[in-house]
Design a protein around this motif. Sequence first.
Motif, PDB file in Angstrom:
ATOM      1  N   HIS A  36       8.131  -0.563   6.405  1.00 45.96           N
ATOM      2  CA  HIS A  36       7.770  -1.778   7.143  1.00 45.96           C
ATOM      3  C   HIS A  36       7.210  -2.911   6.293  1.00 45.96           C
ATOM      4  O   HIS A  36       6.778  -3.915   6.817  1.00 45.96           O
ATOM      5  CB  HIS A  36       6.724  -1.444   8.220  1.00 45.96           C
ATOM      6  CG  HIS A  36       7.261  -0.573   9.308  1.00 45.96           C
ATOM      7  ND1 HIS A  36       7.214   0.789   9.243  1.00 45.96           N
ATOM      8  CD2 HIS A  36       7.865  -0.872  10.474  1.00 45.96           C
ATOM      9  CE1 HIS A  36       7.757   1.299  10.333  1.00 45.96           C
ATOM     10  NE2 HIS A  36       8.164   0.318  11.095  1.00 45.96           N
ATOM     11  N   TRP A  37       7.210  -2.805   4.985  1.00 49.30           N
ATOM     12  CA  TRP A  37       6.561  -3.811   4.159  1.00 49.30           C
ATOM     13  C   TRP A  37       7.269  -5.148   4.183  1.00 49.30           C
ATOM     14  O   TRP A  37       6.658  -6.189   3.953  1.00 49.30           O
ATOM     15  CB  TRP A  37       6.355  -3.318   2.734  1.00 49.30           C
ATOM     16  CG  TRP A  37       7.607  -3.210   1.920  1.00 49.30           C
ATOM     17  CD1 TRP A  37       8.472  -2.171   1.904  1.00 49.30           C
ATOM     18  CD2 TRP A  37       8.108  -4.179   1.009  1.00 49.30           C
ATOM     19  NE1 TRP A  37       9.489  -2.425   1.042  1.00 49.30           N
ATOM     20  CE2 TRP A  37       9.288  -3.659   0.470  1.00 49.30           C
ATOM     21  CE3 TRP A  37       7.679  -5.428   0.594  1.00 49.30           C
ATOM     22  CZ2 TRP A  37      10.049  -4.338  -0.459  1.00 49.30           C
ATOM     23  CZ3 TRP A  37       8.438  -6.107  -0.332  1.00 49.30           C
ATOM     24  CH2 TRP A  37       9.608  -5.568  -0.855  1.00 49.30           C
ATOM     25  N   GLU A  38       8.537  -5.185   4.491  1.00 49.07           N
ATOM     26  CA  GLU A  38       9.280  -6.447   4.520  1.00 49.07           C
ATOM     27  C   GLU A  38       8.892  -7.320   5.714  1.00 49.07           C
ATOM     28  O   GLU A  38       9.147  -8.517   5.711  1.00 49.07           O
ATOM     29  CB  GLU A  38      10.778  -6.170   4.528  1.00 49.07           C
ATOM     30  CG  GLU A  38      11.252  -5.539   3.226  1.00 49.07           C
ATOM     31  CD  GLU A  38      12.697  -5.118   3.275  1.00 49.07           C
ATOM     32  OE1 GLU A  38      13.247  -4.994   4.385  1.00 49.07           O
ATOM     33  OE2 GLU A  38      13.278  -4.893   2.202  1.00 49.07           O
ATOM     34  N   GLU A  39       8.249  -6.742   6.722  1.00 51.06           N
ATOM     35  CA  GLU A  39       7.816  -7.517   7.888  1.00 51.06           C
ATOM     36  C   GLU A  39       6.759  -8.557   7.535  1.00 51.06           C
ATOM     37  O   GLU A  39       6.617  -9.559   8.220  1.00 51.06           O
ATOM     38  CB  GLU A  39       7.242  -6.579   8.957  1.00 51.06           C
ATOM     39  CG  GLU A  39       8.253  -5.631   9.556  1.00 51.06           C
ATOM     40  CD  GLU A  39       7.619  -4.659  10.524  1.00 51.06           C
ATOM     41  OE1 GLU A  39       6.398  -4.752  10.757  1.00 51.06           O
ATOM     42  OE2 GLU A  39       8.337  -3.802  11.037  1.00 51.06           O
ATOM     43  N   VAL A  40       6.031  -8.331   6.458  1.00 51.51           N
ATOM     44  CA  VAL A  40       4.966  -9.239   6.057  1.00 51.51           C
ATOM     45  C   VAL A  40       5.543 -10.527   5.482  1.00 51.51           C
ATOM     46  O   VAL A  40       4.955 -11.599   5.606  1.00 51.51           O
ATOM     47  CB  VAL A  40       4.041  -8.545   5.029  1.00 51.51           C
ATOM     48  CG1 VAL A  40       2.932  -9.463   4.578  1.00 51.51           C
ATOM     49  CG2 VAL A  40       3.474  -7.278   5.617  1.00 51.51           C
ATOM     50  N   GLY A  41       6.703 -10.447   4.870  1.00 49.84           N
ATOM     51  CA  GLY A  41       7.323 -11.626   4.282  1.00 49.84           C
ATOM     52  C   GLY A  41       6.910 -11.867   2.839  1.00 49.84           C
ATOM     53  O   GLY A  41       7.069 -12.963   2.321  1.00 49.84           O
ATOM     54  N   VAL A  42       6.362 -10.841   2.184  1.00 50.84           N
ATOM     55  CA  VAL A  42       5.952 -10.931   0.791  1.00 50.84           C
ATOM     56  C   VAL A  42       6.922 -10.076  -0.017  1.00 50.84           C
ATOM     57  O   VAL A  42       7.219  -8.948   0.356  1.00 50.84           O
ATOM     58  CB  VAL A  42       4.496 -10.425   0.621  1.00 50.84           C
ATOM     59  CG1 VAL A  42       4.072 -10.478  -0.822  1.00 50.84           C
ATOM     60  CG2 VAL A  42       3.561 -11.248   1.481  1.00 50.84           C
ATOM     61  N   PRO A  43       7.447 -10.595  -1.148  1.00 45.67           N
ATOM     62  CA  PRO A  43       8.480  -9.860  -1.888  1.00 45.67           C
ATOM     63  C   PRO A  43       7.998  -8.642  -2.659  1.00 45.67           C
ATOM     64  O   PRO A  43       8.805  -7.904  -3.190  1.00 45.67           O
ATOM     65  CB  PRO A  43       9.036 -10.910  -2.851  1.00 45.67           C
ATOM     66  CG  PRO A  43       7.946 -11.893  -3.019  1.00 45.67           C
ATOM     67  CD  PRO A  43       7.202 -11.914  -1.713  1.00 45.67           C
ATOM     68  N   ASN A  44       6.705  -8.383  -2.719  1.00 43.76           N
ATOM     69  CA  ASN A  44       6.170  -7.270  -3.493  1.00 43.76           C
ATOM     70  C   ASN A  44       5.435  -6.316  -2.552  1.00 43.76           C
ATOM     71  O   ASN A  44       4.612  -6.740  -1.743  1.00 43.76           O
ATOM     72  CB  ASN A  44       5.216  -7.825  -4.556  1.00 43.76           C
ATOM     73  CG  ASN A  44       4.713  -6.764  -5.495  1.00 43.76           C
ATOM     74  OD1 ASN A  44       4.767  -5.580  -5.215  1.00 43.76           O
ATOM     75  ND2 ASN A  44       4.196  -7.208  -6.632  1.00 43.76           N
ATOM     76  N   LEU A  45       5.694  -5.010  -2.685  1.00 42.97           N
ATOM     77  CA  LEU A  45       5.083  -4.019  -1.797  1.00 42.97           C
ATOM     78  C   LEU A  45       3.564  -3.987  -1.942  1.00 42.97           C
ATOM     79  O   LEU A  45       2.841  -3.968  -0.947  1.00 42.97           O
ATOM     80  CB  LEU A  45       5.661  -2.633  -2.074  1.00 42.97           C
ATOM     81  CG  LEU A  45       5.017  -1.455  -1.331  1.00 42.97           C
ATOM     82  CD1 LEU A  45       5.176  -1.630   0.170  1.00 42.97           C
ATOM     83  CD2 LEU A  45       5.604  -0.150  -1.780  1.00 42.97           C
ATOM     84  N   VAL A  46       3.056  -4.006  -3.158  1.00 44.35           N
ATOM     85  CA  VAL A  46       1.607  -3.934  -3.371  1.00 44.35           C
ATOM     86  C   VAL A  46       0.913  -5.160  -2.777  1.00 44.35           C
ATOM     87  O   VAL A  46      -0.105  -5.060  -2.102  1.00 44.35           O
ATOM     88  CB  VAL A  46       1.286  -3.790  -4.879  1.00 44.35           C
ATOM     89  CG1 VAL A  46      -0.209  -3.849  -5.114  1.00 44.35           C
ATOM     90  CG2 VAL A  46       1.872  -2.504  -5.419  1.00 44.35           C
ATOM     91  N   THR A  47       1.486  -6.332  -2.997  1.00 42.34           N
ATOM     92  CA  THR A  47       0.917  -7.560  -2.443  1.00 42.34           C
ATOM     93  C   THR A  47       0.983  -7.546  -0.919  1.00 42.34           C
ATOM     94  O   THR A  47       0.060  -8.017  -0.250  1.00 42.34           O
ATOM     95  CB  THR A  47       1.665  -8.788  -2.992  1.00 42.34           C
ATOM     96  OG1 THR A  47       1.662  -8.717  -4.415  1.00 42.34           O
ATOM     97  CG2 THR A  47       1.019 -10.067  -2.540  1.00 42.34           C
ATOM     98  N   ALA A  48       2.042  -7.002  -0.364  1.00 44.31           N
ATOM     99  CA  ALA A  48       2.168  -6.911   1.094  1.00 44.31           C
ATOM    100  C   ALA A  48       1.062  -6.038   1.680  1.00 44.31           C
ATOM    101  O   ALA A  48       0.464  -6.376   2.702  1.00 44.31           O
ATOM    102  CB  ALA A  48       3.532  -6.358   1.471  1.00 44.31           C
ATOM    103  N   ILE A  49       0.769  -4.912   1.021  1.00 46.56           N
ATOM    104  CA  ILE A  49      -0.287  -4.021   1.510  1.00 46.56           C
ATOM    105  C   ILE A  49      -1.638  -4.717   1.432  1.00 46.56           C
ATOM    106  O   ILE A  49      -2.435  -4.694   2.375  1.00 46.56           O
ATOM    107  CB  ILE A  49      -0.291  -2.699   0.726  1.00 46.56           C
ATOM    108  CG1 ILE A  49       0.960  -1.891   1.063  1.00 46.56           C
ATOM    109  CG2 ILE A  49      -1.541  -1.887   1.025  1.00 46.56           C
ATOM    110  CD1 ILE A  49       1.171  -0.682   0.199  1.00 46.56           C
TER     111      ILE A  49
END
Length: 81
Positions: A36-49
Motif C-alpha cells: 500500500h505504499w504507493e497510496e501516499v504518493g511518495v516515490p520512496n517506500l521509507v519516505t512514505a512510511i
Amino acid sequence: MKRALALFIVLGLLGVFASLDYSRADGGSYTYYITHWEEVGVPNLVTAILADWRAYDSLGEATLLFTAIAGFYLLLGGKKK
C-alpha cells in the motif's frame, strides 16, 4: 469535582482500550507497507512510511503525553495561589 473528571477520563480511556481490535493482521505490517505504499504518493517506500503512517503515530504519542500532563496537573490541584 477534579477527581470526578479524572475518574471519567480514566473510565473513558478504559472503554476505548477495551473496544480496540487486538487481533494480528494477516501478513503483518511489512506486507501492508509493501502493498500500500504507493497510496501516499511518495516515490520512496521509507519516505512514505515516515511521512504517512509514522506521522499519525507521532501525533498519537504527543496527544497521549499532553493528556497525561494535563491529568496530573488537574489531580495535583492546578496552579498554586
